[in-house]
Design a protein around this motif. Sequence first.
Motif, PDB file in Angstrom:
ATOM      1  N   ARG B  22      85.871  49.105  54.161  1.00  0.00           N
ATOM      2  CA  ARG B  22      86.431  49.469  55.477  1.00  0.00           C
ATOM      3  C   ARG B  22      86.392  48.262  56.417  1.00  0.00           C
ATOM      4  NH1 ARG B  22      84.553  54.893  54.587  1.00  0.00           N
ATOM      5  NH2 ARG B  22      82.423  54.306  55.099  1.00  0.00           N
ATOM      6  N   ALA B  23      85.318  47.471  56.323  1.00  0.00           N
ATOM      7  CA  ALA B  23      85.198  46.282  57.172  1.00  0.00           C
ATOM      8  C   ALA B  23      86.299  45.274  56.849  1.00  0.00           C
ATOM      9  CB  ALA B  23      83.813  45.646  56.993  1.00  0.00           C
ATOM     10  N   VAL B  24      86.614  45.116  55.568  1.00  0.00           N
ATOM     11  CA  VAL B  24      87.681  44.182  55.184  1.00  0.00           C
ATOM     12  C   VAL B  24      89.008  44.641  55.785  1.00  0.00           C
ATOM     13  CG1 VAL B  24      88.971  43.150  53.275  1.00  0.00           C
ATOM     14  CG2 VAL B  24      86.520  43.555  53.023  1.00  0.00           C
ATOM     15  N   VAL B  25      89.282  45.948  55.709  1.00  0.00           N
ATOM     16  CA  VAL B  25      90.527  46.490  56.256  1.00  0.00           C
ATOM     17  C   VAL B  25      90.601  46.201  57.755  1.00  0.00           C
ATOM     18  CG1 VAL B  25      91.840  48.608  56.706  1.00  0.00           C
ATOM     19  CG2 VAL B  25      90.686  48.304  54.499  1.00  0.00           C
ATOM     20  N   ARG B  26      89.502  46.515  58.442  1.00  0.00           N
ATOM     21  CA  ARG B  26      89.454  46.330  59.888  1.00  0.00           C
ATOM     22  C   ARG B  26      89.659  44.858  60.270  1.00  0.00           C
ATOM     23  NH1 ARG B  26      83.920  47.684  62.619  1.00  0.00           N
ATOM     24  NH2 ARG B  26      84.454  46.633  64.575  1.00  0.00           N
ATOM     25  N   LEU B  27      88.971  43.997  59.546  1.00  0.00           N
ATOM     26  CA  LEU B  27      89.038  42.556  59.817  1.00  0.00           C
ATOM     27  C   LEU B  27      90.449  42.015  59.581  1.00  0.00           C
ATOM     28  CD1 LEU B  27      87.548  39.810  60.296  1.00  0.00           C
ATOM     29  CD2 LEU B  27      87.011  39.811  57.854  1.00  0.00           C
ATOM     30  N   LEU B  28      91.018  42.344  58.445  1.00  0.00           N
ATOM     31  CA  LEU B  28      92.336  41.807  58.116  1.00  0.00           C
ATOM     32  C   LEU B  28      93.409  42.367  59.046  1.00  0.00           C
ATOM     33  CD1 LEU B  28      92.254  41.697  54.190  1.00  0.00           C
ATOM     34  CD2 LEU B  28      91.879  39.823  55.811  1.00  0.00           C
ATOM     35  N   GLU B  29      93.286  43.621  59.409  1.00  0.00           N
ATOM     36  CA  GLU B  29      94.267  44.199  60.338  1.00  0.00           C
ATOM     37  C   GLU B  29      94.139  43.562  61.721  1.00  0.00           C
ATOM     38  OE1 GLU B  29      95.187  48.491  58.210  1.00  0.00           O
ATOM     39  OE2 GLU B  29      93.857  48.492  59.949  1.00  0.00           O
ATOM     40  N   ARG B  30      92.913  43.284  62.114  1.00  0.00           N
ATOM     41  CA  ARG B  30      92.685  42.612  63.395  1.00  0.00           C
ATOM     42  C   ARG B  30      93.347  41.234  63.406  1.00  0.00           C
ATOM     43  NH1 ARG B  30      86.719  42.405  63.985  1.00  0.00           N
ATOM     44  NH2 ARG B  30      86.646  40.163  63.743  1.00  0.00           N
ATOM     45  N   LEU B  31      93.402  40.594  62.213  1.00  0.00           N
ATOM     46  CA  LEU B  31      94.000  39.265  62.107  1.00  0.00           C
ATOM     47  C   LEU B  31      95.497  39.337  61.808  1.00  0.00           C
ATOM     48  CD1 LEU B  31      91.084  37.575  60.150  1.00  0.00           C
ATOM     49  CD2 LEU B  31      91.643  37.244  62.567  1.00  0.00           C
ATOM     50  N   GLY B  32      96.059  40.546  61.880  1.00  0.00           N
ATOM     51  CA  GLY B  32      97.512  40.685  61.774  1.00  0.00           C
ATOM     52  C   GLY B  32      98.060  40.934  60.385  1.00  0.00           C
ATOM     53  N   CYS B  33      97.208  41.239  59.447  1.00  0.00           N
ATOM     54  CA  CYS B  33      97.702  41.493  58.093  1.00  0.00           C
ATOM     55  C   CYS B  33      98.115  42.950  57.944  1.00  0.00           C
ATOM     56  CB  CYS B  33      96.631  41.192  57.049  1.00  0.00           C
ATOM     57  SG  CYS B  33      96.161  39.466  56.994  1.00  0.00           S
ATOM     58  N   ASP B  34      99.030  43.157  57.002  1.00  0.00           N
ATOM     59  CA  ASP B  34      99.467  44.502  56.655  1.00  0.00           C
ATOM     60  C   ASP B  34      98.713  44.848  55.351  1.00  0.00           C
ATOM     61  OD1 ASP B  34     100.804  46.766  55.977  1.00  0.00           O
ATOM     62  OD2 ASP B  34     102.696  45.750  55.488  1.00  0.00           O
ATOM     63  N   VAL B  35      97.666  45.663  55.490  1.00  0.00           N
ATOM     64  CA  VAL B  35      96.768  45.899  54.359  1.00  0.00           C
ATOM     65  C   VAL B  35      97.107  47.186  53.620  1.00  0.00           C
ATOM     66  CG1 VAL B  35      94.355  46.161  53.631  1.00  0.00           C
ATOM     67  CG2 VAL B  35      94.914  44.738  55.621  1.00  0.00           C
ATOM     68  N   ASP B  36      97.145  47.071  52.299  1.00  0.00           N
ATOM     69  CA  ASP B  36      97.340  48.268  51.486  1.00  0.00           C
ATOM     70  C   ASP B  36      96.221  48.354  50.447  1.00  0.00           C
ATOM     71  OD1 ASP B  36      98.457  50.581  50.592  1.00  0.00           O
ATOM     72  OD2 ASP B  36     100.053  49.614  49.434  1.00  0.00           O
ATOM     73  N   PHE B  37      95.971  49.569  50.019  1.00  0.00           N
ATOM     74  CA  PHE B  37      94.961  49.766  48.982  1.00  0.00           C
ATOM     75  C   PHE B  37      95.647  50.423  47.785  1.00  0.00           C
ATOM     76  CE2 PHE B  37      91.783  52.597  46.967  1.00  0.00           C
ATOM     77  CZ  PHE B  37      90.869  51.647  46.558  1.00  0.00           C
ATOM     78  N   PRO B  38      96.055  49.624  46.793  1.00  0.00           N
ATOM     79  CA  PRO B  38      96.767  50.211  45.646  1.00  0.00           C
ATOM     80  C   PRO B  38      95.872  51.216  44.930  1.00  0.00           C
ATOM     81  CG  PRO B  38      96.935  47.815  45.658  1.00  0.00           C
ATOM     82  CD  PRO B  38      95.897  48.180  46.673  1.00  0.00           C
ATOM     83  N   ALA B  39      96.341  52.457  44.856  1.00  0.00           N
ATOM     84  CA  ALA B  39      95.497  53.546  44.352  1.00  0.00           C
ATOM     85  C   ALA B  39      95.246  53.441  42.852  1.00  0.00           C
ATOM     86  CB  ALA B  39      96.142  54.883  44.675  1.00  0.00           C
ATOM     87  N   ALA B  40      96.048  52.652  42.162  1.00  0.00           N
ATOM     88  CA  ALA B  40      95.894  52.564  40.703  1.00  0.00           C
ATOM     89  C   ALA B  40      94.719  51.691  40.280  1.00  0.00           C
ATOM     90  CB  ALA B  40      97.180  52.031  40.080  1.00  0.00           C
TER      91      ALA B  40
END
Lengths: 477, 243
Positions: B22-40
């Motif tokens: 969750r921290a990685v998602v928050r951090l990367l989104e804060r830095l402007g990245c479009d984050v996805d979590f491939p469910a496979a």
Amino acid sequence: MGRNPVTWLGSPTFPNAARDALSDVQLRGNLAHATTTIRTKRAAAVAELPDWQRLRESGQAIKDEVLSNLDSYLERLEAAVTARGGIVHWARDAAEANEIVLRLVKEAGASEVVKVKSMATAEIGLNEALEEGGVSAIETDLAELIVQLGDDRPSHILVPAIHRNRSEIRDIFRSRMSGVEDLSDTPAELAEAARAHLRRKFLSAKVAISGANFAVADTGSVVVVESEGNGRMCLTLPETLITVMGIEKLVPTWSDLEVFLQLLPRSSTAERMNPYTSVWTGVTPGDGPRKFHLVLLDNGRTQTLADRVGRQALRCIRCSACLNVCPVYERTGGQAYGSVYPGPIGAILTPQLGAGTDDPQTAALLKSLPFASSLCGACYEVCPVRIDIPSVLVHLRGKAVEGTHTPESVAMAAASWVMQSPARFRLAQRAASVLRLISRRGKVKRLPWPGSKWTDSRDLPAPAAETFSAWWRRTRG
Amino acid sequence: MGTRVALFATCLTDTFFPDTARAVVRLLERLGCDVDFPAAQTCCGQMHYNTGYRAHAVKLAKRHAKAFDGYDAVVAPSGSCAGMVREVYPDLHRRTESVARRTYELSEFLVDVLGVTDVGAYFPHRVTYHPTCHSLRMLGVGEKPLELLRHVRGLDLVELSGADSCCGFGGTFALKNAETSTAMLADKMTHVLETRAQVVTAGDNSCLMHIGGGLSRLKTGVRSLHLAEILASTEEEPWAATP
């Protein structure tokens, strides 16, 4: 009997031997001190050379060239040694090599021989074989002498008595040398005692036995690199010199040597230049030994060469840098590896040289050795001939588990099946969450075997109430 | 829209340390990245590979490559899982070469790809950093994690002696050679305690689970925490200790 006595017969597997070694407080103290010191010095010596990485690449390239054309280089060496008055012998295994050396010593009419420190002769158990044949072999390298007088086994390639501190050495000398009842444990006094003890042997010996660090195929020259000068005494004083050399120790030409004479001292003793580098070519009338025999030893090297991944272990120049940086070796010491080749290089060399043994206990030891590593990679980083030890370890692990049907192989197959499908993985995650029931404040303190291997000394976090993937599905899915 | 980044959470972090992911998602989104979590995604196969079960690892590598097909970058909060993909995969199967090229460990992605060393973090605690073996020697992340930590406001960074020595985890090594592994851990913990840090951080939850497991068993009160959680922490939303 095993075909290749590369290991000490009757040695337990690595985890079992390590358990005993770890409880030896003195051993751990001696080793931590010695390896930390030499590690720091090596780093400084290597940092002085701006072209160190290129030297390593050269060392690797030269050794690879030799290994891929070993047959023709060996014949070239044989021709050159013979042309200069030396006699070349070929030994398929330890038994053959020991038989040849014993016969040569007997032909020279000697019942005592002096020895230059040599890994090849230690590998084949030459001293014991000579002893059985009525010949006593005297080790002249200071550390080898300490091991020999202490009825001990070596624990390091370069410094076989690294596990001993000076007060232990004093005790060994006092009990095994004459006239040293008042010996103190100062290094100068210990060295002087060894010097006086050995000098008598050098002057009376008719036969010397050595190994070889390198041999130049072009000229037939053989090279021994050492620090004390005792080796040079052996190589020059006696009438007969017998050298036992692994077939992989070749370099093509003289100019190739310059690479290794830079790589080896900095890697092993952290010296810029090696103190005593002895080179001889056949025999020279009026100078040095009158008879020179070169015994070329296979003892599992050809079978190692046949393995495309594992063969890089034959590039090894026995510098010990990988031992000195290895966190496993630093804790367990060398004897836990059950052979004269300890540490990371031992963990990849011993199983290959000894492969095909028919002794079940030896086979179990050989299979355990590639697992004696956390794969931290410190060994690869320092190796002067760039042996990718972690990759070879993993390769040999594959050979060790190939075709096995054990609880582990079943668990691995099950884990693989689970991980082939996200749905099965989610189910497994849910199943793992039962651990929460036996956890306290998020920690699992105690698990049944094999989990106890973890929880005996470490807490395990309980799986999360909601996995990340579940959270993602719930909030973003 | 920013860079399209796939989060490779790793099976261990997904199961045991969801806060890190969750921290990685928050951090990367804060830095402007479009984050996805491939469910496979499941597991990269490192455990199988390192224990000698190469055939299983090859299967897992192939399906991992498929799961992460089509993203600009794949980011993992783990030096050893990223190292597995980038350094080992190409030897296992040629169909993994593309994912190998696009995979980054978190600190590499921040510093090399996004070009940031100050991620705007706030973490008012005394921290020491353990460079994990695979991030250090396999990936060569070097000073990057330290650079990131030096820019965190309020953070008191203390140097760890013997930092580049392995903590003794080594995957199945921790079980197969448990006593040797624990001896290595003991020395690592000694060095951590010498720093008098409140938190020991690293780029790998596997090593942190080992170091933290030892520190917790001895009731030292020193907390192990993934680098991502420190970097995600801000003054507005500071990191909060969960048990």
